[in-house]
Design a protein around this motif. Sequence first.
Motif, PDB file in Angstrom:
ATOM      1  N   ALA A   8       0.828  -1.209   0.000  1.00 34.35           N
ATOM      2  CA  ALA A   8       0.000   0.000   0.000  1.00 34.35           C
ATOM      3  C   ALA A   8       0.864   1.261   0.000  1.00 34.35           C
ATOM      4  O   ALA A   8       0.511   2.265  -0.635  1.00 34.35           O
ATOM      5  CB  ALA A   8      -0.927  -0.009   1.213  1.00 34.35           C
ATOM      6  N   HIS A  46      -5.287  -2.321  -2.345  1.00 31.31           N
ATOM      7  CA  HIS A  46      -4.586  -3.431  -1.717  1.00 31.31           C
ATOM      8  C   HIS A  46      -5.510  -4.164  -0.751  1.00 31.31           C
ATOM      9  O   HIS A  46      -6.202  -3.548   0.051  1.00 31.31           O
ATOM     10  CB  HIS A  46      -3.326  -2.904  -1.025  1.00 31.31           C
ATOM     11  CG  HIS A  46      -2.481  -2.107  -1.973  1.00 31.31           C
ATOM     12  ND1 HIS A  46      -1.671  -2.699  -2.911  1.00 31.31           N
ATOM     13  CD2 HIS A  46      -2.409  -0.770  -2.190  1.00 31.31           C
ATOM     14  CE1 HIS A  46      -1.096  -1.757  -3.638  1.00 31.31           C
ATOM     15  NE2 HIS A  46      -1.530  -0.583  -3.238  1.00 31.31           N
ATOM     16  N   CYS A  77      -3.000  -0.835   9.694  1.00 30.44           N
ATOM     17  CA  CYS A  77      -3.209  -0.004   8.506  1.00 30.44           C
ATOM     18  C   CYS A  77      -3.706   1.386   8.904  1.00 30.44           C
ATOM     19  O   CYS A  77      -3.225   2.403   8.377  1.00 30.44           O
ATOM     20  CB  CYS A  77      -4.207  -0.678   7.566  1.00 30.44           C
ATOM     21  SG  CYS A  77      -3.539  -2.122   6.709  1.00 30.44           S
ATOM     22  N   ASN A  91      -5.638   3.093   1.264  1.00 37.20           N
ATOM     23  CA  ASN A  91      -5.896   2.395  -0.009  1.00 37.20           C
ATOM     24  C   ASN A  91      -5.903   0.881   0.216  1.00 37.20           C
ATOM     25  O   ASN A  91      -5.473   0.114  -0.627  1.00 37.20           O
ATOM     26  CB  ASN A  91      -4.860   2.784  -1.061  1.00 37.20           C
ATOM     27  CG  ASN A  91      -3.414   2.579  -0.597  1.00 37.20           C
ATOM     28  OD1 ASN A  91      -3.153   2.409   0.591  1.00 37.20           O
ATOM     29  ND2 ASN A  91      -2.471   2.610  -1.533  1.00 37.20           N
ATOM     30  N   VAL A  92      -6.410   0.471   1.389  1.00 31.33           N
ATOM     31  CA  VAL A  92      -6.398  -0.940   1.781  1.00 31.33           C
ATOM     32  C   VAL A  92      -7.779  -1.404   2.218  1.00 31.33           C
ATOM     33  O   VAL A  92      -8.622  -0.614   2.638  1.00 31.33           O
ATOM     34  CB  VAL A  92      -5.404  -1.206   2.949  1.00 31.33           C
ATOM     35  CG1 VAL A  92      -3.978  -0.899   2.538  1.00 31.33           C
ATOM     36  CG2 VAL A  92      -5.775  -0.394   4.175  1.00 31.33           C
TER      37      VAL A  92
END
Length: 202
Positions: free
Chosen positions: A79, A87, A104, A111-112
């Motif tokens: 990511a 991701h 995260c 963006n996960v």
Amino acid sequence: MSHTPPADLLKKAQFWRDDIQFRQDVLGKPFDFTTTWGIFSPEKLDDGSLMLLDYVDFQSDDDSIDLGCGYGVLGMTAARECPNGKHTLIDKDFVAVDYARQNCLKNGLNNVEVHLSNGFNEVDPTKDFSLVMSNLPAKVGKEQHYLYLLDAHAKMREGGRFYVVTINGLRQFMKRAFTEVFGNSDKVKQGKTYTITMAVKE
């Protein structure tokens, strides 16, 4: 007559229940991690994952999946290194998924997507991937490894790369399995303990 566990053991148990916090550099930049006992390598990043990350050819727009993410380091690194991609981090252990999600968020990765899945069973069927990464555990058995490879192949784009790190004892199996499923296999690096193997979807 009832038995009471020793006071020093009870004190240690309270300490063991607390989350573990550490910071560690990955590809020269720090990540902050929260982990707990009972998930893989809770006090520091494992050598196999770090070795794998050193050899992955990250592209800025890769859409990746971290298969068996643990508390998240492979997917988190993707990511960060591939900011224009999306991701996915999956694991069949709900505790690992919870900590991967926390990590995260803690590291500002938006963006996960992190979720519980036994292999690819719960992966969005509309998604496909240009990059698959996994620190494959030796203990799940060859049948499960084949299912991972077959499911990954079905979800990968043409030209997509699948990188795995395994203990050296599995390197010949990985070469054979990758060749059967993908038609190719490349031993990227072999160290004292671990081997990195890669296949491309052609």
